[in-house]
Design an enzyme around this catalytic site. Structure first.
Site, PDB file in Angstrom:
ATOM      1  N   HIS A  49      18.484 -21.605  19.620  1.00 54.10           N
ATOM      2  CA  HIS A  49      19.481 -22.042  18.619  1.00 54.10           C
ATOM      3  C   HIS A  49      20.895 -21.655  19.045  1.00 54.10           C
ATOM      4  CE1 HIS A  49      17.218 -23.799  15.366  1.00 54.10           C
ATOM      5  NE2 HIS A  49      16.393 -22.764  15.288  1.00 54.10           N
ATOM      6  N   HIS A  65      12.638 -19.028  20.579  1.00 58.11           N
ATOM      7  CA  HIS A  65      12.993 -20.082  19.617  1.00 58.11           C
ATOM      8  C   HIS A  65      14.394 -19.816  19.050  1.00 58.11           C
ATOM      9  CE1 HIS A  65      11.958 -22.836  16.073  1.00 58.11           C
ATOM     10  NE2 HIS A  65      13.110 -22.275  15.732  1.00 58.11           N
ATOM     11  N   GLU A  66      14.628 -18.589  18.614  1.00 58.29           N
ATOM     12  CA  GLU A  66      15.930 -18.250  18.006  1.00 58.29           C
ATOM     13  C   GLU A  66      17.040 -18.266  19.055  1.00 58.29           C
ATOM     14  OE1 GLU A  66      15.991 -18.501  14.950  1.00 58.29           O
ATOM     15  OE2 GLU A  66      13.831 -18.320  14.685  1.00 58.29           O
ATOM     16  N   GLY A 123      12.197 -16.205  11.312  1.00 58.00           N
ATOM     17  CA  GLY A 123      13.312 -16.084  12.242  1.00 58.00           C
ATOM     18  C   GLY A 123      14.479 -16.916  11.756  1.00 58.00           C
ATOM     19  N   CYS A 169      10.575 -25.118  12.218  1.00 52.04           N
ATOM     20  CA  CYS A 169      11.939 -24.584  12.223  1.00 52.04           C
ATOM     21  C   CYS A 169      12.545 -24.805  10.841  1.00 52.04           C
ATOM     22  CB  CYS A 169      12.750 -25.324  13.289  1.00 52.04           C
ATOM     23  SG  CYS A 169      14.483 -24.834  13.355  1.00 52.04           S
ATOM     24  N   LEU A 170      13.239 -23.794  10.319  1.00 50.96           N
ATOM     25  CA  LEU A 170      13.844 -23.936   8.981  1.00 50.96           C
ATOM     26  C   LEU A 170      14.865 -25.079   8.944  1.00 50.96           C
ATOM     27  CD1 LEU A 170      14.440 -20.225   7.862  1.00 50.96           C
ATOM     28  CD2 LEU A 170      12.659 -21.792   7.067  1.00 50.96           C
ATOM     29  N   GLN A 195      22.165 -21.458  12.358  1.00 45.13           N
ATOM     30  CA  GLN A 195      21.486 -22.183  11.275  1.00 45.13           C
ATOM     31  C   GLN A 195      22.145 -22.007   9.910  1.00 45.13           C
ATOM     32  OE1 GLN A 195      17.508 -20.519  12.572  1.00 45.13           O
ATOM     33  NE2 GLN A 195      16.870 -22.516  11.802  1.00 45.13           N
TER      34      GLN A 195
HETATM   35 ZN   LIG Z   1      14.585 -22.790  14.340  1.00 45.91          ZN
END
Ligand SMILES: [Zn+2]
Length: 181
Positions: A144, A140-141, A45, A98-99, A50
């Site tokens: 963000h 989750h996304e 994701g 998370c990235l 991000q």
């Molecule tokens: Zn994330």
């Protein structure tokens, strides 16, 4: 084109993203870059936030379980101007990464199912009721896009445990900002 990721410490991750006014070819190109970036980092994701773009867009890559119980990557899905509603009362706790927070994994409670309304990559509206892991990816996304991170949702004692990693990431960001020309 692979876009560069923003990591914890970058103030952009705490900002509210704005709705997309029109799904133009430029937006579509950006979304295909987002998918390429997500895959390049082996993520499942990625939100526009991000990669430093404050627009309400995220992509996910669905996962399914193979014959030997292994996780396999499925199709990607695009969400533009997503609206999450009707969260179920049933909650589930799962370990999330998370990235933007490399090496950090914390337990995040989330509703088991939600309703989602969004535009697809062609700007066509769709809505769906989603349960299980995909619902978690979406939430989750979607977080963000509202400047929220997994460390805001995990038990406080877990946040304390990863505090040293967060401090390190913040320091790295400061150093990177200084050397940027
Ligand atoms: Zn994330």
């Amino acid at each position: 084109m692979i876009l560069s990721l923003c990591y914890y410490g970058n103030p952009v991750l705490r900002k509210q993203a704005s709705p997309v006014k029109e799904v133009t070819p430029e937006i579509q190109k950006f979304i295909s870059d987002m998918i390429e970036t997500m895959d390049d980092h082996n993520g499942i994701g990625l939100a526009a936030t991000q990669v430093g773009v404050l627009l309400r867009i995220f992509v996910i890559r669905k996962e399914f379980i193979g014959d030997n119980g292994e996780f396999l990557k499925g199709v990607s899905q695009v969400f533009i101007n997503p609206e999450v509603s009707e969260p179920s009362d049933d909650m589930e706790i799962m370990n999330e990464g998370c990235l933007s927070l490399p090496k950090i994994f914390v337990d995040v409670p989330r509703p088991q199912s939600i309703k989602i309304k969004a535009l697809d990559i062609d700007g066509k509206p769709f809505e769906d009721t989603i349960t299980g892991f995909t619902a978690r990816q979406i939430m989750h996304e979607n977080d963000h896009l509202n400047g929220k991170l997994i460390i805001d949702r995990c038990p406080p004692e877990q946040k304390k445990e990863v505090q040293h990693l967060l401090t390190q990431l913040k320091k790295n960001h400061k150093n990177r900002s200084k050397t940027r020309t």
